[in-house]
Design a protein around this motif. Structure first.
Motif, PDB file in Angstrom:
ATOM      1  N   GLY A 195       0.808  -1.218   0.000  1.00  0.00           N
ATOM      2  CA  GLY A 195       0.000   0.000   0.000  1.00  0.00           C
ATOM      3  C   GLY A 195       0.838   1.263   0.000  1.00  0.00           C
ATOM      4  N   ALA A 196       2.105   1.160   0.421  1.00  0.00           N
ATOM      5  CA  ALA A 196       2.986   2.331   0.427  1.00  0.00           C
ATOM      6  C   ALA A 196       3.265   2.829  -0.980  1.00  0.00           C
ATOM      7  N   ALA A 197       3.117   1.973  -1.982  1.00  0.00           N
ATOM      8  CA  ALA A 197       3.298   2.419  -3.361  1.00  0.00           C
ATOM      9  C   ALA A 197       2.249   3.444  -3.755  1.00  0.00           C
ATOM     10  N   ILE A 198       1.140   3.478  -3.014  1.00  0.00           N
ATOM     11  CA  ILE A 198       0.072   4.443  -3.289  1.00  0.00           C
ATOM     12  C   ILE A 198       0.084   5.585  -2.284  1.00  0.00           C
ATOM     13  N   VAL A 199       0.091   5.246  -0.991  1.00  0.00           N
ATOM     14  CA  VAL A 199      -0.098   6.279   0.036  1.00  0.00           C
ATOM     15  C   VAL A 199       1.153   6.553   0.857  1.00  0.00           C
ATOM     16  N   GLY A 200       2.220   5.787   0.655  1.00  0.00           N
ATOM     17  CA  GLY A 200       3.442   6.032   1.387  1.00  0.00           C
ATOM     18  C   GLY A 200       3.320   5.711   2.872  1.00  0.00           C
ATOM     19  N   LEU A 201       4.400   5.968   3.590  1.00  0.00           N
ATOM     20  CA  LEU A 201       4.426   5.660   5.017  1.00  0.00           C
ATOM     21  C   LEU A 201       3.358   6.417   5.781  1.00  0.00           C
ATOM     22  N   HIS A 202       3.138   7.691   5.472  1.00  0.00           N
ATOM     23  CA  HIS A 202       2.196   8.484   6.256  1.00  0.00           C
ATOM     24  C   HIS A 202       0.759   8.065   5.991  1.00  0.00           C
ATOM     25  N   GLY A 203       0.482   7.618   4.783  1.00  0.00           N
ATOM     26  CA  GLY A 203      -0.833   7.053   4.529  1.00  0.00           C
ATOM     27  C   GLY A 203      -1.040   5.766   5.298  1.00  0.00           C
ATOM     28  N   LEU A 204       0.025   4.972   5.409  1.00  0.00           N
ATOM     29  CA  LEU A 204      -0.058   3.742   6.209  1.00  0.00           C
ATOM     30  C   LEU A 204      -0.273   4.068   7.688  1.00  0.00           C
ATOM     31  N   THR A 205       0.268   5.188   8.145  1.00  0.00           N
ATOM     32  CA  THR A 205       0.055   5.599   9.537  1.00  0.00           C
ATOM     33  C   THR A 205      -1.427   5.823   9.807  1.00  0.00           C
ATOM     34  N   ALA A 206      -2.084   6.563   8.925  1.00  0.00           N
ATOM     35  CA  ALA A 206      -3.515   6.812   9.097  1.00  0.00           C
ATOM     36  C   ALA A 206      -4.303   5.502   9.031  1.00  0.00           C
ATOM     37  N   LEU A 207      -3.940   4.631   8.075  1.00  0.00           N
ATOM     38  CA  LEU A 207      -4.641   3.353   7.959  1.00  0.00           C
ATOM     39  C   LEU A 207      -4.420   2.480   9.199  1.00  0.00           C
ATOM     40  N   THR A 208      -3.217   2.514   9.743  1.00  0.00           N
ATOM     41  CA  THR A 208      -2.927   1.727  10.945  1.00  0.00           C
ATOM     42  C   THR A 208      -3.872   2.099  12.076  1.00  0.00           C
ATOM     43  N   VAL A 209      -4.048   3.395  12.310  1.00  0.00           N
ATOM     44  CA  VAL A 209      -4.919   3.837  13.402  1.00  0.00           C
ATOM     45  C   VAL A 209      -6.375   3.520  13.082  1.00  0.00           C
ATOM     46  N   LEU A 210      -6.799   3.803  11.864  1.00  0.00           N
ATOM     47  CA  LEU A 210      -8.196   3.567  11.499  1.00  0.00           C
ATOM     48  C   LEU A 210      -8.565   2.093  11.608  1.00  0.00           C
ATOM     49  N   ILE A 211      -7.663   1.209  11.178  1.00  0.00           N
ATOM     50  CA  ILE A 211      -7.977  -0.223  11.170  1.00  0.00           C
ATOM     51  C   ILE A 211      -7.868  -0.824  12.562  1.00  0.00           C
ATOM     52  N   PHE A 212      -6.780  -0.513  13.260  1.00  0.00           N
ATOM     53  CA  PHE A 212      -6.493  -1.224  14.503  1.00  0.00           C
ATOM     54  C   PHE A 212      -7.100  -0.567  15.740  1.00  0.00           C
TER      55      PHE A 212
END
Length: 573
Positions: A195-212
């Protein structure tokens, strides 16, 4: 002064017994719960990489923020005040962050034992002091989130936005230290990291909080029935979060399955991993023995099909492997040139000096550099330095000492014994290596900065390779080198570029643009690594718009929060 009433943290029908206990926790029990929850989240980082550990970690975080107003109530039941509530949320966040960073960065203590006679007394400052400072960012995130708190799933989006902002700040302020950004909970797993290929590390940060963090809403209940029966558990948000995780995993699996990468023609790489750290041999007196070891190791035949350096086009050595200034040592340069042959190229980390010792007008300045070394033309040509890159992002207390005069009076100095510390390079730039596509250099921990390794004028590269030279020997056989590798690997996925990594004690590797490790030398093993250079893939979405991704993600979160708070969608319905 009494504040306006803060938004109630949960739905009015009540909570589960477990969440109820956490919400009502006060004093040291609240601090211990927060610390343990943060420490649990660190299990999602390398080398464990157990991303489900973020579920209890962030779920408890939500419940702690839920209880911030209750924890400030006096025994007489006094009305809630704004600032005590925010301070209580900050405290919970600080303890959560302290647990997260102590558990995730404990390995920093190993660096203080390398020269124990001088630095062992500073070990508590590294193991506890730095995490205590970094925990301030988490405390601020919890306090900011509490200021905009609301019932239901909206509070998860509020926390995601607050943590996204503070994690961005952690990577920028005071030279930045984004190690183990929360997004690495997803970025450590190869499939989810796509997913970092689309949203990068900071996008993964937001997804991490939203999902977990969404499972925290399982403790919320719908309105109590007329007969007093508790309302039903709210399942839909958690189901959607699980679906989002499954979708991310499906995208990653499909991308890896379809991602076939060829080799750059005419390039044969060899990475030399000397593993010389901490054995007492790294001194100027041992310069000849060290150079002999490097050259002998580099020329080792690894199989019947390999003939040492005879068929190697590019030899890679790790960060600063010399206890002397290589470019000012003609004997060493000539020895390297003879070993390389006519067409071979060495790319190596090396300390570089500009200036003259003892000069008042042009005093020496030392740089932590990557240098390209080849052979001068002619039958007797010696070694010559081609292009050079000077490290821009220096490590505080490792390569330079902030407020040096004050620190020296306290007996605190940097770990690398360079007079006056290293000088940072002026800017990020590409490194030109004969026979290779444009090289994106990243010395040591420069590779952990998402979107920060390419020169400003290069938004993306149609072809290229990331070169990360490092020396993680300071941290021994701990989690540190594994975390460093995981974060460097994410840069390859973000940019769609292959990664060559040479580390003194390991882990050295050749990694393709999808983050797959093609060849690897394990931690603490001396040896050489042969392999081809993978081709670049089509530019990723992240590489095209990486500067705007945090803004886009934050805008989406704000839109969702605004809609949840004011119910625009429901009004239209």
């Amino acid at each position: 002064m009494e504040s306006a009433a803060l938004p109630r943290p949960t739905s009015p029908a009540g909570t589960s017994p477990l969440s109820h206990r956490i919400v009502l926790a006060t004093g040291w029990s609240r601090a211990v719960l927060a610390f343990l929850a943060g420490a649990c989240g660190a299990l999602a980082m390398a080398p464990v990489g157990f991303f489900p550990a973020m579920v209890p970690s962030l779920t408890v975080a939500v419940w702690l923020i839920d209880g911030s107003d209750r924890a400030t109530l006096s025994r007489s039941g006094a009305r809630r005040h704004l600032w005590p509530t925010l301070r209580c949320a900050f405290g919970a966040g600080w303890w959560w962050g302290l647990g997260y960073f102590v558990a995730g960065l404990y390995w920093l203590g190993a660096a203080f034992l390398v020269d124990a006679d001088k630095t062992a007394w500073l070990m508590p400052f590294g193991v506890l002091g730095l995490p205590a400072v970094l925990a301030v960012y988490m405390g601020l995130a919890f306090a900011v989130a509490r200021a905009g708190w609301m019932a239901g799933t909206g509070r998860v989006a509020v926390l995601a936005l607050a943590l996204l902002i503070t994690e961005l700040l952690r990577g920028v302020l005071f030279t930045g230290f984004p190690w183990n950004d929360l997004g690495m909970a997803l970025g450590t797993d190869l499939v989810l990291a796509q997913g970092a290929a689309i949203v990068g590390l900071h996008g993964l940060t937001a997804l991490t909080v939203l999902i977990f963090a969404t499972p925290a809403t399982l403790a919320d209940r719908r309105a109590t029935a007329a007969d007093g029966t508790p309302g039903r558990v709210v399942l839909l948000p958690t189901v959607l979060a699980a679906a989002a995780l499954a979708g991310l995993a499906g995208f990653g699996a499909l991308r890896l399955e379809q991602g076939h990468v060829g080799a750059v023609p005419g390039v044969k790489l060899r990475i030399m991993q000397p593993d010389v750290f901490g054995d007492g041999s790294f001194t100027y007196e041992n310069r000849d023995a060290l150079l002999h070891k490097y050259l002998a190791l580099s020329d080792r035949a690894t199989s019947d099909e390999t003939g040492g350096l005879a068929d190697v086009t590019h030899l890679i050595w790790p960060e600063s492997p010399f206890p002397f200034i290589l470019s000012r040592d003609p004997d060493a340069m000539d020895a390297i040139a003879r070993a390389l042959g006519k067409d071979g190229v060495l790319v190596t980390g090396a300390a570089r000096v500009d200036g003259t010792p003892g000069s008042a007008t042009h005093p020496p300045r030392y740089f932590n550099a990557i240098q390209v070394i080849g052979r001068q033309p002619g039958p007797d040509g010696g070694g010559a330095v081609g292009d050079t890159y000077d490290k821009v992002h220096l490590v505080p207390f490792g390569e330079y000492t902030p407020f040096m005069a004050v620190m020296e009076r306290l007996g605190i100095s940097q770990f690398v014994p360079i007079p006056g510390g290293f000088t940072p390079g002026q800017r990020h730039r590409l490194l030109h290596v004969p026979g290779l596509p444009p090289v994106v250099p990243a010395v040591c921990y420069e590779a952990i900065f998402s979107g920060g390794i390419l020169p400003p004028e290069e938004a993306r590269l149609d072809e290229g390779v990331i070169l990360n030279v490092s020396d993680d020997g300071w941290f021994g056989h701990t989690a540190g080198p594994y975390q460093h590798l995981a974060q460097a690997r994410l840069r390859a996925i973000e940019q769609g570029l292959p990664l060559i990594r040479a580390a003194n004690t390991g882990i050295s590797a050749i990694i393709d643009p999808y983050g797959r490790i093609l060849e690897e030398l394990p931690l603490g093993e001396a040896g050489v690594l042969d392999g081809f250079l993978p081709k670049t893939v089509a530019p990723t979405i992240f590489s095209e718009i990486n500067k705007f991704i945090p803004i886009i993600v934050a805008s989406l979160l704000l839109t969702h929060i605004f809609n949840m708070r004011y119910g625009i969608g429901r009004r239209r319905a």
